[in-house]
Design an enzyme around this catalytic site. Structure first.
Site, PDB file in Angstrom:
ATOM      1  N   ASP A 162       8.990  -0.627   0.906  1.00  0.00           N
ATOM      2  CA  ASP A 162       9.825  -1.484   0.059  1.00  0.00           C
ATOM      3  C   ASP A 162       9.231  -2.879  -0.015  1.00  0.00           C
ATOM      4  O   ASP A 162       8.616  -3.363   0.934  1.00  0.00           O
ATOM      5  CB  ASP A 162      11.249  -1.574   0.632  1.00  0.00           C
ATOM      6  CG  ASP A 162      11.291  -2.297   1.974  1.00  0.00           C
ATOM      7  OD1 ASP A 162      11.547  -3.522   1.994  1.00  0.00           O
ATOM      8  OD2 ASP A 162      11.044  -1.648   3.010  1.00  0.00           O
ATOM      9  N   SER A 163       9.397  -3.530  -1.167  1.00  0.00           N
ATOM     10  CA  SER A 163       8.972  -4.909  -1.374  1.00  0.00           C
ATOM     11  C   SER A 163       7.496  -5.065  -1.017  1.00  0.00           C
ATOM     12  O   SER A 163       6.640  -4.387  -1.596  1.00  0.00           O
ATOM     13  CB  SER A 163       9.862  -5.846  -0.556  1.00  0.00           C
ATOM     14  OG  SER A 163       9.700  -7.179  -0.966  1.00  0.00           O
ATOM     15  N   ALA A 164       7.144  -5.932  -0.052  1.00  0.00           N
ATOM     16  CA  ALA A 164       5.754  -6.047   0.351  1.00  0.00           C
ATOM     17  C   ALA A 164       5.255  -4.734   0.927  1.00  0.00           C
ATOM     18  O   ALA A 164       4.074  -4.384   0.782  1.00  0.00           O
ATOM     19  CB  ALA A 164       5.588  -7.168   1.377  1.00  0.00           C
TER      20      ALA A 164
END
Length: 325
Positions: A162-164
């Site tokens: 998720d995300s980074a």
């Protein structure tokens, strides 16, 4: 479908109480270390839930000279059979490459373990600014090789993040291809941070009603992530990668988050390269809303969809006799 009352309430509270703070996060090492300490302390209050077992992992990899140690945790459903794993999920947590840990994301990893029946390996990869890119990629690749060395077939492994961690998962997929490792069965990306230069998200900042993420703050953090090498490393540029021979990809992104244009651009790039990519835009949802799957009905539904996708790509191929029948 319109967002649920719970979703609107939580988003409103974050927009008023958290977004102004996130928007002004300074992009220097001391502030990052302070935030990391606070997040780590808060994460100790989190529980994985009674339906899973969390097993710490610390393998120095002495049998593989030159390879990175693998540290992190296994998250396994309590009712999973005690047999060698024929599949696994390699989950790479988010946090801008500077904060968070496997512990902070147990609500996602435990839900994946329960819904799919697969063990989840969540490595504790090195964080910036002390360890700029490609340190995290080296650790993620070592974790993938660790699974292969332990007899988990690549056809049963799904790389997720998720995300980074979504950026890291996609970058790892490219690294697997470049280094000739066997390809995983699939890739799952929750609200991926696709463009570390933040050009797309910065343009979207004014019109997006993201209650949490600030593109301007993300850009400040990104400078710490890339370090002195800058943004020239081609492994960072997901939108210009040659996505040949990419396994099936599922991308989930919130409809109001500032990273939505990045997720859409990545889906377009994958599709243009011939990859099988499913993009889901969840109306009214914020960045990595899946982490609230114990609270939000939309997050719970998104996790079920992710489990469906993982099950479809890791399902064993039918035998010839079954096909003939």
């Amino acid at each position: 479908m319109d967002p649920s009352v719970r979703s609107r309430t939580i988003s409103g509270a974050l927009r008023l109480g958290v977004h102004p703070f996130m928007h002004r996060v300074p992009g220097h090492a001391p502030s990052i270390r302070t935030a990391r300490s606070a997040v780590d302390a808060a994460s100790r209050l989190l529980r994985a839930g009674s339906r899973v077992r969390v097993v710490p992992l610390a393998d120095p990899r002495v049998e593989s000279p030159g390879d990175r140690p693998v540290r992190g945790e296994w998250v396994v459903a309590r009712d999973a059979p005690e047999t060698p794993a024929e599949g696994a999920i390699l989950y790479l947590h988010g946090g801008g490459y500077v904060v968070c840990s496997p512990r902070t994301h147990r609500s996602i990893t435990s839900r994946l373990a329960v819904d799919t029946g697969l063990p989840v390996l969540a490595p504790r990869y090195r964080l910036a600014p002390e360890h700029p890119f490609p340190a995290a990629l080296e650790d993620a690749a070592a974790a993938y090789r660790w699974l292969l060395d332990r007899g988990v077939p690549a056809s049963g492994i799904v790389v997720a993040g998720d995300s980074a961690g979504g950026h890291l998962a996609a970058t790892l997929a490219g690294e697997i291809c470049r280094t000739g490792l066997p390809s995983p069965a699939g890739i799952v990306l929750f609200s991926p941070w696709v463009d570390l230069t933040c050009e797309l998200s910065t343009r979207a900042q004014r019109r997006a009603r993201d209650p949490y993420i600030s593109a301007y703050a993300a850009r400040r953090v990104a400078r710490l992530v890339v370090g002195s090498a800058g943004f020239d490393d081609p492994r960072l540029a997901l939108l210009t990668c040659a996505w040949a021979d990419t396994p099936p990809v599922l991308i989930q992104v919130g409809g109001v988050e500032v990273l939505r244009p990045e997720a859409e651009a990545l889906a377009d790039a994958l599709t243009a390269s011939g990859a099988d990519c499913e993009l889901q835009v969840w109306k009214g949802q914020m960045h990595v809303f899946q982490i609230l799957n114990r609270v939000l009905p939309e997050a719970s539904a998104a996790m079920r969809d992710a489990a469906r996708f993982i099950g479809s790509v890791t399902a064993p191929a039918p035998k010839e006799s079954e096909v003939a029948a």
